[in-house]
Design a protein around this motif. Structure first.
Motif, short mmCIF file in Angstrom:
data_model
loop_
_atom_site.label_atom_id
_atom_site.label_comp_id
_atom_site.label_asym_id
_atom_site.label_seq_id
_atom_site.Cartn_x
_atom_site.Cartn_y
_atom_site.Cartn_z
N TYR A 32 0.82 -0.97 0.11
CA TYR A 32 0.03 0.02 -0.18
C TYR A 32 0.89 1.31 -0.09
O TYR A 32 0.54 2.19 -0.75
CB TYR A 32 -0.85 0.08 1.25
CG TYR A 32 -2.20 -0.77 0.86
CD1 TYR A 32 -2.90 -0.53 -0.34
CD2 TYR A 32 -2.64 -1.82 1.96
CE1 TYR A 32 -4.28 -1.28 -0.29
CE2 TYR A 32 -3.79 -2.52 1.93
CZ TYR A 32 -4.46 -2.24 0.45
OH TYR A 32 -5.66 -3.06 0.36
N LYS A 33 2.01 1.21 0.81
CA LYS A 33 2.90 2.37 0.81
C LYS A 33 3.49 2.64 -0.61
O LYS A 33 3.57 3.61 -1.06
CB LYS A 33 4.04 2.18 1.84
CG LYS A 33 4.88 3.25 1.73
CD LYS A 33 6.04 3.27 2.94
CE LYS A 33 6.83 4.36 3.31
NZ LYS A 33 7.63 4.79 1.74
N ALA A 81 1.08 4.27 -2.56
CA ALA A 81 0.80 5.89 -2.26
C ALA A 81 2.00 6.64 -2.87
O ALA A 81 1.96 7.78 -3.06
CB ALA A 81 0.75 5.80 -0.64
N VAL A 112 1.46 7.88 -6.21
CA VAL A 112 0.65 9.01 -6.58
C VAL A 112 1.00 10.18 -6.85
O VAL A 112 0.45 10.71 -7.79
CB VAL A 112 -0.43 8.83 -5.23
CG1 VAL A 112 -1.49 10.10 -5.49
CG2 VAL A 112 -1.28 7.75 -5.12
N THR A 168 -5.60 13.02 -4.48
CA THR A 168 -4.60 13.82 -3.42
C THR A 168 -5.23 13.72 -2.15
O THR A 168 -4.07 13.32 -1.25
CB THR A 168 -4.35 15.10 -4.04
OG1 THR A 168 -3.73 14.96 -5.19
CG2 THR A 168 -3.30 15.85 -3.32
N ARG A 219 -5.20 10.20 -0.51
CA ARG A 219 -3.68 9.82 -0.06
C ARG A 219 -3.14 10.37 1.20
O ARG A 219 -2.68 9.95 2.13
CB ARG A 219 -2.70 10.12 -1.22
CG ARG A 219 -1.25 9.75 -1.02
CD ARG A 219 -0.40 10.23 -2.04
NE ARG A 219 1.15 9.79 -1.78
CZ ARG A 219 1.94 10.35 -0.90
NH1 ARG A 219 1.50 11.68 -0.46
NH2 ARG A 219 3.23 10.04 -0.89
N GLN A 278 -8.11 2.57 2.11
CA GLN A 278 -7.04 2.28 1.08
C GLN A 278 -7.97 1.61 -0.37
O GLN A 278 -7.50 2.04 -1.23
CB GLN A 278 -6.36 0.87 1.40
CG GLN A 278 -5.41 1.12 2.49
CD GLN A 278 -4.05 1.90 2.12
OE1 GLN A 278 -4.08 2.30 0.84
NE2 GLN A 278 -3.17 2.05 3.09
N LEU A 304 -8.94 4.79 -2.12
CA LEU A 304 -7.79 5.39 -2.94
C LEU A 304 -7.64 4.50 -4.05
O LEU A 304 -7.60 5.08 -5.20
CB LEU A 304 -6.45 5.24 -2.09
CG LEU A 304 -5.26 5.88 -3.00
CD1 LEU A 304 -5.53 7.14 -3.37
CD2 LEU A 304 -4.03 5.67 -2.08
#
Length: 204
Positions: A44-45, A48, A51, A73, A76, A102, A105
């Protein structure tokens, strides 16, 4: 009498071995859950981190829909503010909130990619194609990580609740962990289609 004490001694040794084996099994399963959760967070990181690059790339397209960029944005940023224990969520509410954000997003990213269909010049750039490929690959890794985490949770929680490990679990403070749940209508982890797959041929 000697045989009686021998039998008792063997029984005690058997119980001790079973206890140690069961305890070690619980510890191993617990560590397994933590490791699988760390992989979920890592994937997940990684998404991110992609993004900002995606946002900067699509900003280069003339008149690109700002509302879509803002949505991604803000989602996130919201996720960045979430703080979970290092070993994973400690309550069902924590896990549900984390996964809800999550997934939101992921859906926002899916919508942003769909909007780019209206900007062929943008989609033709090497930077955008590279990011699109990275995002799609990352979604696949997220799905695998989540499935692995569910499997490790099932193994640990089953051990905590099953005899004779449940007695050890109660004594040493092992408790069942929050379940990663999905919509009942969805049998597999939802995936995001970023449009890189070729459409199926018709008439076959």
């Amino acid at each position: 009498m000697g045989k009686f004490f021998t039998v008792i001694l063997l029984l005690l040794i058997g119980v001790a071995v079973l206890g140690v084996t069961s305890y070690n099994g619980l510890v191993s399963a617990d560590e397994g859950v933590s490791a699988k959760w760390a992989e979920v967070e890592n994937q997940y990181k990684r998404r991110a981190d992609l993004v900002p690059q995606l946002v900067e790339t699509v900003k280069g397209a003339a008149d690109f829909e700002k509302s879509t960029i803002t949505e991604v944005t803000e989602m996130r940023a919201k996720i960045g503010q979430m703080q979970l224990p290092a070993g994973g969520p400690e309550s069902q509410a924590q896990l549900d909130e984390f996964m809800k954000n999550q997934d939101a997003l992921g859906q926002s990213l899916g919508r942003l990619i769909m909007v780019t269909e209206n900007y062929p010049e943008l989609r033709a750039t090497e930077a955008f194609r590279d990011l699109q490929t990275q995002l799609e690959g990352n979604e696949n890794r997220i799905s695998v990580a989540r499935r692995d985490y569910v499997d490790s949770l099932r193994k640990f929680n089953t051990g905590v609740r099953s005899f004779p490990k449940n007695y050890l679990a109660n004594h040493f403070g092992f408790e069942t962990k929050p379940q990663l749940e999905f919509d009942e209508s969805v049998q597999e982890v939802p995936t995001i289609d970023f449009g890189t797959k070729a459409p199926a041929e018709s008439g076959k």
